[in-house]
Design a protein around this motif. Structure first.
Motif, PDB file in Angstrom:
ATOM      1  N   MET A   1       0.844  -1.183   0.000  1.00 16.00           N
ATOM      2  CA  MET A   1       0.000   0.000   0.000  1.00 16.00           C
ATOM      3  C   MET A   1       0.884   1.239   0.000  1.00 16.00           C
ATOM      4  N   ILE A   2       0.655   2.123  -0.915  1.00 17.02           N
ATOM      5  CA  ILE A   2       1.428   3.357  -1.016  1.00 17.02           C
ATOM      6  C   ILE A   2       0.821   4.389  -0.066  1.00 17.02           C
ATOM      7  N   ASP A   3       1.689   5.087   0.675  1.00 17.64           N
ATOM      8  CA  ASP A   3       1.193   6.117   1.588  1.00 17.64           C
ATOM      9  C   ASP A   3       0.308   7.100   0.840  1.00 17.64           C
ATOM     10  N   GLY A   4      -0.790   7.445   1.458  1.00 19.91           N
ATOM     11  CA  GLY A   4      -1.696   8.426   0.888  1.00 19.91           C
ATOM     12  C   GLY A   4      -2.625   7.847  -0.164  1.00 19.91           C
ATOM     13  N   SER A   5      -2.587   6.538  -0.402  1.00 22.85           N
ATOM     14  CA  SER A   5      -3.438   5.953  -1.427  1.00 22.85           C
ATOM     15  C   SER A   5      -4.813   5.569  -0.881  1.00 22.85           C
ATOM     16  N   LEU A   6      -5.007   5.737   0.407  1.00 19.50           N
ATOM     17  CA  LEU A   6      -6.321   5.483   0.993  1.00 19.50           C
ATOM     18  C   LEU A   6      -7.221   6.676   0.710  1.00 19.50           C
ATOM     19  N   PRO A   7      -8.531   6.454   0.726  1.00 18.51           N
ATOM     20  CA  PRO A   7      -9.423   7.592   0.489  1.00 18.51           C
ATOM     21  C   PRO A   7      -9.283   8.635   1.599  1.00 18.51           C
ATOM     22  N   ARG A   8      -9.452   9.867   1.231  1.00 15.52           N
ATOM     23  CA  ARG A   8      -9.364  10.971   2.194  1.00 15.52           C
ATOM     24  C   ARG A   8     -10.593  10.947   3.106  1.00 15.52           C
ATOM     25  N   LEU A   9     -10.349  11.162   4.389  1.00 14.74           N
ATOM     26  CA  LEU A   9     -11.422  11.262   5.374  1.00 14.74           C
ATOM     27  C   LEU A   9     -11.642  12.735   5.680  1.00 14.74           C
ATOM     28  N   GLU A  10     -12.829  13.220   5.375  1.00 14.63           N
ATOM     29  CA  GLU A  10     -13.192  14.595   5.724  1.00 14.63           C
ATOM     30  C   GLU A  10     -13.967  14.555   7.031  1.00 14.63           C
ATOM     31  N   PHE A  11     -13.521  15.340   7.977  1.00  9.70           N
ATOM     32  CA  PHE A  11     -14.152  15.443   9.293  1.00  9.70           C
ATOM     33  C   PHE A  11     -14.840  16.800   9.348  1.00  9.70           C
ATOM     34  N   THR A  22     -16.199  14.414  21.144  1.00 11.54           N
ATOM     35  CA  THR A  22     -16.281  12.965  21.276  1.00 11.54           C
ATOM     36  C   THR A  22     -15.784  12.289  19.996  1.00 11.54           C
ATOM     37  N   ALA A  23     -16.163  12.824  18.844  1.00 14.30           N
ATOM     38  CA  ALA A  23     -15.759  12.248  17.555  1.00 14.30           C
ATOM     39  C   ALA A  23     -14.248  12.314  17.366  1.00 14.30           C
ATOM     40  N   LEU A  24     -13.604  13.269  18.003  1.00 13.69           N
ATOM     41  CA  LEU A  24     -12.153  13.399  17.889  1.00 13.69           C
ATOM     42  C   LEU A  24     -11.437  12.134  18.362  1.00 13.69           C
ATOM     43  N   ASP A  25     -12.032  11.425  19.312  1.00 11.10           N
ATOM     44  CA  ASP A  25     -11.453  10.147  19.750  1.00 11.10           C
ATOM     45  C   ASP A  25     -11.404   9.149  18.597  1.00 11.10           C
ATOM     46  N   ASP A  26     -12.454   9.125  17.780  1.00 11.82           N
ATOM     47  CA  ASP A  26     -12.459   8.241  16.606  1.00 11.82           C
ATOM     48  C   ASP A  26     -11.396   8.675  15.597  1.00 11.82           C
ATOM     49  N   VAL A  27     -11.278   9.973  15.383  1.00 11.86           N
ATOM     50  CA  VAL A  27     -10.281  10.482  14.443  1.00 11.86           C
ATOM     51  C   VAL A  27      -8.878  10.102  14.920  1.00 11.86           C
ATOM     52  N   ARG A  28      -8.623  10.272  16.212  1.00 15.08           N
ATOM     53  CA  ARG A  28      -7.309   9.888  16.765  1.00 15.08           C
ATOM     54  C   ARG A  28      -7.046   8.393  16.560  1.00 15.08           C
ATOM     55  N   ALA A  29      -8.050   7.573  16.828  1.00 14.56           N
ATOM     56  CA  ALA A  29      -7.895   6.122  16.684  1.00 14.56           C
ATOM     57  C   ALA A  29      -7.617   5.751  15.229  1.00 14.56           C
ATOM     58  N   LEU A  30      -8.291   6.392  14.300  1.00 11.03           N
ATOM     59  CA  LEU A  30      -8.074   6.119  12.881  1.00 11.03           C
ATOM     60  C   LEU A  30      -6.674   6.554  12.452  1.00 11.03           C
ATOM     61  N   ARG A  31      -6.228   7.708  12.970  1.00  9.82           N
ATOM     62  CA  ARG A  31      -4.867   8.158  12.660  1.00  9.82           C
ATOM     63  C   ARG A  31      -3.839   7.200  13.241  1.00  9.82           C
ATOM     64  N   GLN A  33      -4.266   4.024  13.732  1.00  9.27           N
ATOM     65  CA  GLN A  33      -4.355   2.769  12.987  1.00  9.27           C
ATOM     66  C   GLN A  33      -3.713   2.864  11.603  1.00  9.27           C
ATOM     67  N   TYR A  34      -3.935   3.975  10.909  1.00 11.27           N
ATOM     68  CA  TYR A  34      -3.504   4.075   9.515  1.00 11.27           C
ATOM     69  C   TYR A  34      -2.353   5.059   9.282  1.00 11.27           C
ATOM     70  N   GLY A  35      -2.031   5.869  10.279  1.00  9.93           N
ATOM     71  CA  GLY A  35      -0.944   6.820  10.124  1.00  9.93           C
ATOM     72  C   GLY A  35      -1.187   7.792   8.981  1.00  9.93           C
ATOM     73  N   ASP A  36      -0.110   8.160   8.306  1.00  9.64           N
ATOM     74  CA  ASP A  36      -0.194   9.135   7.215  1.00  9.64           C
ATOM     75  C   ASP A  36      -0.845   8.580   5.957  1.00  9.64           C
ATOM     76  N   ALA A  37      -1.057   7.268   5.909  1.00 11.09           N
ATOM     77  CA  ALA A  37      -1.686   6.670   4.730  1.00 11.09           C
ATOM     78  C   ALA A  37      -3.147   7.110   4.591  1.00 11.09           C
ATOM     79  N   LEU A  38      -3.758   7.481   5.709  1.00 10.46           N
ATOM     80  CA  LEU A  38      -5.140   7.958   5.686  1.00 10.46           C
ATOM     81  C   LEU A  38      -5.137   9.474   5.880  1.00 10.46           C
ATOM     82  N   GLU A 161     -10.680  -0.350   4.521  1.00  7.49           N
ATOM     83  CA  GLU A 161     -10.188  -1.697   4.223  1.00  7.49           C
ATOM     84  C   GLU A 161     -10.620  -2.150   2.828  1.00  7.49           C
ATOM     85  N   ALA A 162     -11.839  -1.794   2.432  1.00  5.85           N
ATOM     86  CA  ALA A 162     -12.317  -2.129   1.075  1.00  5.85           C
ATOM     87  C   ALA A 162     -11.457  -1.413   0.034  1.00  5.85           C
ATOM     88  N   ALA A 163     -11.066  -0.160   0.319  1.00  2.00           N
ATOM     89  CA  ALA A 163     -10.210   0.595  -0.608  1.00  2.00           C
ATOM     90  C   ALA A 163      -8.815  -0.018  -0.678  1.00  2.00           C
TER      91      ALA A 163
END
Length: 166
Positions: A1-11, A22-31, A33-38, A161-163
């Motif tokens: 997987m190439i960094d940055g090839s995941l779909p962009r998440l707009e918050f 509260t949603a910021l906790d989800d954003v932190r967890a996603l970051r 999990q996926y680092g700079d790739a997301l 994950e589908a992407a």
């Protein structure tokens, strides 16, 4: 997987919204999990019922311009109830605390240099059906968290994950 090839998440966020904190906790967890790739992008959707949300969005844009946007956003959302009472004074205080040039934030709030960005986000949000915050957009899908955030992180992970596997 190439960094940055995941779909962009707009918050889509209102920086005076307790649900966005509260949603910021989800954003932190996603970051985590996926680092700079997301790529995660903050989009502004200040709600009319929050009298300091628009100024907070402008201040956040100035913090991003200074390279400290996410630390500012996280620190401000941690004090969301205080923003209602203290307004601009709190915006400048939070800026100082995270290392943002507070005088420049103050000037940006006066000269309106970031109004176009905030207005543009708000107009785009309305155009794509954002009605409240937090809302996520990823892979062409809008996930509304204003009513309930239950299961949203899991749905975002499914889309990512589908992407990854396509």
């Amino acid at each position: 997987m190439i960094d940055g090839s995941l779909p962009r998440l707009e918050f889509w966020c209102d920086l005076q919204c307790p649900d966005c904190r509260t949603a910021l906790d989800d954003v932190r967890a996603l970051r985590a999990q996926y680092g700079d790739a997301l790529p995660v992008e903050l989009r502004h959707f200040p709600l009319e019922k929050h009298k300091h949300a628009y100024a907070a969005a402008e201040a956040a844009e100035e913090a991003f311009a200074q390279g400290l946007g996410w630390p500012f956003v996280e620190a401000l959302l941690a004090r969301v109830e205080e923003l209602d009472a203290r307004g601009q004074q709190l915006l400048l205080e939070v800026a100082r605390e995270v290392g943002v040039d507070a005088e420049e934030v103050d000037t940006a709030l006066i000269d309106g240099r970031h109004m176009l960005t905030v207005d543009s986000d708000q107009a785009e949000g309305k155009a794509i059906g954002v009605k409240g915050t937090p809302t996520y957009v990823i892979g062409g899908r809008r996930l509304d968290g204003g009513q309930s955030q239950d299961g949203l992180r899991e749905r975002i992970v499914e889309i990512v994950e589908a992407a990854k596997s396509s």
